[in-house]
Enzyme design. Sequence first.
Site: not given
Ligand code: GPU
Length: 823
Positions: A367, A559, A564, A666
């Site tokens: 991710h 976040r 971002k 998302t």
């Molecule tokens: N993401 Br690794 C998080 O929210 N927390 C994490 O620790 C990690 C990834 C997010 C990504 O930043 C985001 O772009 C993505 O849409 C989401 O995971 C789900 O895949």
Amino acid sequence: MSRVCKMSKNVREVFRLDELKDDIRRNMVALLGNDPRSKRKFSYYNALAYSVRERLVDLWMRTQSDYYDSMAKRVYYLSMEFLPGRFLMNYLTNMGIVDECREIVAELGFSLEELEEEEWDAGLGNGGLGRLASCYLDSMVSQNIPGYGYGILYDYGIFYQSIVNGNQEERCDNWRRHGCPWEITRLDTLYEVKFYGRSETYYDSDGNVRFRWVDTENVMAMPCDILIPGYGCSHVSNMRLWTAQSSREFNLSDFNRGDYIGAMHGKVMSENITKVLYPNDQFLQGMELRLKQQYFLVSATFQDILRRYLKQHTSLAALPEAVAVQLNDTHPAIAIPELMRLLMDVYGMGWDVAWDICTRTFAYTNHTVLPEALETWPVDLLGRLLPRHMQIIYEINRRFLEGVAATFPGDTERLSRMSVIQEEGGQRVRMANLAIVGSHTVNGVAALHSNILQTGLFRDFHEYYPRKIRNVTNGVTPRRWLMQCNPALSRLITQSIGPEWCCNLEKLRELVPLAEDSAFRDAWARAKLENKRLLSRYVLRKVQMGINPNTLFDMQFKRMHEYKRQLLNVMHVISLFNRIKDNPSADITPRTVLFGGKAAPGYYQAKLIIRLINEVARVVNADADVAGRLRVAFLPNYCISQAEKVVPAADLSEQISTAGMEASGTGNMKFALNGALTIGTLDGANVEIMEEVGAENIFIFGLKAHEVAEKRRSGYNPREFYENDAELRRVMDMIGSGFFSPDERGLFSPVYDSLMHHGDYYMLMADYRPYMEAQAAVDALYLDQDQWVRKSILNAANMGKFSSDRSVMEYARGIWHVEPLGK
Ligand code: GPU
């Protein structure tokens, strides 16, 4: 065809709605010990929740026996985070009884909305990664894919954020203080989880060398289930969340020695494992307790998986045909050596057989490419906590590198890049490398991101395993993120194209021709305005600020992270402020700019940007020239239930990360699905959103991912933009000189310095002017409401691809090799 599928015919009968009111009263007395004549909302919320839950337990049991009877392959979604938010309306929505329930609750003297507000969010996650897991559970069960979520029941979820004098303050989120009616605690099921100790060799009866893990400290894991109803109640699944309990024998031995306090200390310490969610998003802190949490989840889950499997199988050889395990990032990747350990040390298999089973069972989702988020654990820490696993990891690596060396003879640099063990700076275990080697499939979460994995971060692995790394673009569940959160728009859509869209989001395409129908456009605009009015009331309640629903609602909720680029948004706000001050009579599009998002408690720069937003808001909102044209607010404590109010009310969705850094996003999908127009970079899933909605219906600006990479290579000079752009220069100077912090002039110097003196890693200076131009195009379009609404409709209409139903089916067919049951 399963029995369960037929259940959705007559909801009134199936869910005994005629008895619901009596059940609520009965539960008030029997479960809560309250007088039903009391008018306490919280008691009625609980009584309603129990009455709803008990209607699903029966369906859940039938679903489970369907799975059992059909010997269906099960999917296990392992995640350190789930972010379900509130459950009540989701249960009612998926059961299809919202309206009926509203009537019944009214007869008891309440509105459904006020009871809904009594529920605390289950905040067992940080952000997108946890929310994605919850969307996937909804989509799995709604599409009859036998799956379970496995995670941790933290006593304290993500902290409660308040803003005091412009600063973020964290308070603990004691979300279960008053109980949680959705939990079904399995007091009678306990698994032992081991830590520390040492690995010992011995000879088995055939004279083979074997290993066992001895002298361990043990903690018990107790499961707590929360039911997950499928839409239309096709099936009911559950997520199983573990809580730590002290082990009995370790208490007893201390008691026998008369060391009462010592025994209690051990008990308290062991129960600490599931006390609190680590609040860092995409940042590895490397604490021992976090690694304990990870192994605790994995060990308990695998005992449960194997117990369930062995009820129906005599040999573990067929495990990969019956079980698919999806690792949600590397957080549960210690599952790979754990399954190896179980297969070899407990079930007596040899390495090759065990490894084959292992690699056919696991798949891993990545991710992020942010280096600070990639998990590596010091070998001495991992080896002390999990000595047998450390041994197994070394052996996995030895065999793996042997293979690599045979394919690329003499390429020692490649070997050291691909090694599961990082050597420089003290030995560490690279969890991503371990996860890639131990899985049959690795996926990124948007096309661009998966591409970056293949050609950048995991390039060596892609060369070695050319078909292993793939893409599954993220999605969001249309049940919660349209049907439930936006009743006004859902009603309009259903009236126009029928109700099927919520299970087949591609159906929204039928709205495309309606964009040319002026009566439909008016109705669409009315729904948006209604949502903006509701949000305005919420904002007034939360931050005592009046906002005007007739202004452009410009939203950035996510976040707080430098990548971002909330700061870029602030720079635009300051520029608008300056333009108004320079020319108070200028004709500008009135805007309300709203922010929300939590910063990790230790992330100094992100917290300073929250402060900056609040100080800019203070100056802007107090200025008489600006009144009625520009307002800024930061809404505290962004969470799922707040998102459900924010998302439907947005006109403009800010998705402005530095290209190449946001894996998918998302929130971008949720906003567009609810008719917001996106202003964004070509990053993550924005790229695919543009493809779907058409470049003319989205505001794309800024550097592309390959340009960012090129600029980093060739040397990027942020000062050049400062020198050549007077408007930008003025903004930077205001931030740097203390214009927004007159009592503490140097307060925002670190913000100024990060851009001007420390290389502006996220390239805000380069993207400032293109962003300003894109925002000018937004302003111009908003003045033409007819065109704006047309584009708003086309955005929602073309979001079919971003249903998590589609994502889950891609996983099911391409990775898990499971089919929907009963089809
Ligand atoms: N993401 Br690794 C998080 O929210 N927390 C994490 O620790 C990690 C990834 C997010 C990504 O930043 C985001 O772009 C993505 O849409 C989401 O995971 C789900 O895949």
